[in-house]
Design an enzyme around this catalytic site. Structure first.
Site, PDB file in Angstrom:
ATOM      1  N   SER A 251      47.201-138.055  -7.630  1.00 24.78           N
ATOM      2  CA  SER A 251      45.963-137.295  -7.566  1.00 24.78           C
ATOM      3  C   SER A 251      45.195-137.551  -6.268  1.00 24.78           C
ATOM      4  O   SER A 251      45.761-137.363  -5.201  1.00 24.78           O
ATOM      5  CB  SER A 251      45.128-137.622  -8.800  1.00 24.78           C
ATOM      6  OG  SER A 251      44.344-136.512  -9.121  1.00 24.78           O
ATOM      7  N   HIS A 393      47.975-133.786 -16.228  1.00 25.48           N
ATOM      8  CA  HIS A 393      47.620-134.610 -15.075  1.00 25.48           C
ATOM      9  C   HIS A 393      47.745-136.103 -15.377  1.00 25.48           C
ATOM     10  O   HIS A 393      46.925-136.654 -16.116  1.00 25.48           O
ATOM     11  CB  HIS A 393      46.167-134.261 -14.722  1.00 25.48           C
ATOM     12  CG  HIS A 393      45.700-134.813 -13.425  1.00 25.48           C
ATOM     13  ND1 HIS A 393      46.195-134.371 -12.219  1.00 25.48           N
ATOM     14  CD2 HIS A 393      44.789-135.771 -13.145  1.00 25.48           C
ATOM     15  CE1 HIS A 393      45.582-135.031 -11.244  1.00 25.48           C
ATOM     16  NE2 HIS A 393      44.736-135.886 -11.776  1.00 25.48           N
TER      17      HIS A 393
HETATM   18  C1  GCU Z   1      39.501-134.459  -9.823  1.00 29.99           C
HETATM   19  C2  GCU Z   1      39.565-133.768  -8.499  1.00 29.99           C
HETATM   20  C3  GCU Z   1      40.988-133.691  -7.958  1.00 29.99           C
HETATM   21  C4  GCU Z   1      41.621-135.056  -7.980  1.00 29.99           C
HETATM   22  C5  GCU Z   1      41.502-135.659  -9.364  1.00 29.99           C
HETATM   23  C6  GCU Z   1      42.012-137.105  -9.478  1.00 29.99           C
HETATM   24  O1  GCU Z   1      40.115-133.674 -10.808  1.00 29.99           O
HETATM   25  O2  GCU Z   1      38.990-132.505  -8.626  1.00 29.99           O
HETATM   26  O3  GCU Z   1      41.007-133.191  -6.645  1.00 29.99           O
HETATM   27  O4  GCU Z   1      42.957-134.993  -7.551  1.00 29.99           O
HETATM   28  O5  GCU Z   1      40.149-135.710  -9.742  1.00 29.99           O
HETATM   29  O6  GCU Z   1      41.977-137.849  -8.508  1.00 29.99           O
HETATM   30  O7  GCU Z   1      42.399-137.482 -10.601  1.00 29.99           O
END
Ligand code: GCU
Length: 413
Positions: A251, A393
């Site tokens: 992420s 995610h």
């Molecule tokens: C949020 C953010 C993302 C990022 C994510 C994370 O969702 O909007 O851009 O990748 O956090 O780091 O888990």
């Protein structure tokens, strides 16, 4: 009709493929002056430097290099940890001559080794002690956004030990002959907008400077800088083969891993897991998280100039396929999750596809296709690895197993 969210005055998030705007990607193989790049030499000496400098000034911001006063101290060592399978070391990396500002690397090295080992290096979200249930790992000082005005960013009670263990299969890596090095990102720059006062940025301000200039490093570039400083240490550790370090991140840390590998050619491989907007996903698709959204939710991640492209992606002089291309000819793995639509799995895949011509200049196979490949069917054959995992995610054992298979092909002797 554009739908607006009442709260943020922001167009509603698009998850409809038919609403992806028509776009033209900048060509990685045409220089700013309009010259066609047809060989690896011209890519390396002309096009790559100009692209890197565009990403620096318009997206992530310029970071300083290795500070003169950088120094290391091994704080602890335990040769019999993880059921005697691994040696654990904790290393302080002091950013300047003084011992006031440092990050702590937690390093595991397989005991069963005949030579220096390849290593996965990545940032963790919640503290070094959260990555596994090794009771002797020093607890990171948890640095989070103060709950209220004037509150302390240092939480007396941080995250519990092993809280993130599902994301860090340490034993599996050790069993496969890999070392693991990780750092709590809060040691480098805490993850909230404080005008760049509490992380590494102020250590490098010029006289009178109070915040980074619009083309200077945001937090992602600072984290990537920290990964390079970890590499400075790894180069000195005789159990580590510094020529075989894979930089990895999930992420926001996936965005960071890609940028770290783009900036620092010492990283032999990069792994982006669900990195999304500002990571592997093409900005021009405006699918899921957009540039406007990320700049408003996380105003500290990118450089000031990146705000120019909020709602204005077509004006970007680069797109994220060129970030992948900057890593060529080194192997890069792009992992997505099918339900993680916020990160735009298809946009992440297409970045790999459109980075491929640069790999081909080096006579290498990248990634091909126009449609998102089948779920849970990893593509490990080329120099751009890829999979879309079922589920949401996260970074899971399944993801890591593919990264190890890919690394086995590229980093194992
Ligand atoms: C949020 C953010 C993302 C990022 C994510 C994370 O969702 O909007 O851009 O990748 O956090 O780091 O888990």
């Amino acid at each position: 009709l554009t739908l607006f969210c009442a709260r943020a005055q922001m167009p509603a998030t698009n998850y409809d493929e038919s609403q992806v705007p028509a776009y033209t990607l900048p060509d990685p193989l045409t220089t700013i002056a309009g010259k066609k790049v047809t060989d690896a030499e011209t890519w390396t000496s002309e096009r790559r430097p100009e692209l890197l400098s565009l990403f620096e000034s318009e997206v992530y911001g310029k970071a300083p290099g290795r500070p003169e006063g950088l120094h290391f101290e091994v704080l602890s060592e335990d040769r019999y940890t993880l059921g005697n399978m691994a040696t654990r070391r904790e290393i302080a990396v002091y950013f300047t001559e003084s011992d006031a500002h440092f990050m702590t690397i937690l390093l595991y090295i397989p005991n069963k080794r005949t030579d220096a080992v390849p290593v996965f290096l990545g940032l963790n979200f919640k503290g070094n002690h959260t990555i596994c249930d090794d009771p002797l790992v020093t607890e990171s000082v948890s640095r989070m956004k103060p709950r209220e005005e004037g509150g302390s960013e240092v939480r007396a009670k941080g995250f519990p030990r092993a809280a993130a263990a599902s994301r860090w299969p340490v034993e599996m890596l050790i069993a496969n002959g890999y070392g693991l090095a990780t750092i709590y990102r809060g040691d480098i720059d805490p993850d909230y907008d404080d005008g760049f006062q509490n992380g590494v940025h102020p250590l490098f301000y010029r006289e009178g400077q109070t915040k980074p200039a619009p083309d200077e490093w945001g937090t992602i570039a600072a984290w990537a800088w920290g990964l390079s400083r970890a590499m400075d240490y790894l180069e000195t550790d005789e159990d580590v083969d510094a020529s075989r370090v894979a930089v990895i991140g999930h992420s926001r840390h996936g965005k960071t891993a890609l940028w770290a590998a783009a900036v620092d050619p010492r990283f032999a491989m990069a792994v982006s897991n669900d990195s999304g907007c500002g990571g592997a996903a093409l900005s021009r698709r405006c699918y899921g998280e957009t540039v406007a959204r990320i700049n408003s939710l996380f105003p500290h991640w990118f450089c000031g100039n990146f705000n120019r492209y909020s709602g204005n992606e077509a004006a970007l002089p680069v797109d994220q396929h060129e970030l992948i291309a900057l890593i060529a000819p080194r192997p890069v793995y792009i992992a997505s999750a099918v339900e993680d639509r916020w990160a735009d799995p298809k946009g992440e895949f297409l970045a790999g596809v459109h980075a491929t011509p640069v790999y081909e200049l080096f006579g290498l196979v990248g990634l091909s296709g126009t449609e998102l490949p089948q779920t849970d069917a990893p593509v490990l054959s080329g120099h751009i690895g890829h999979h879309v995992r079922s589920g949401d995610h996260d970074i899971t054992l399944y993801d890591w197993r593919q990264f190890v298979k890919f690394a086995d092909k590229h980093l194992k002797r």
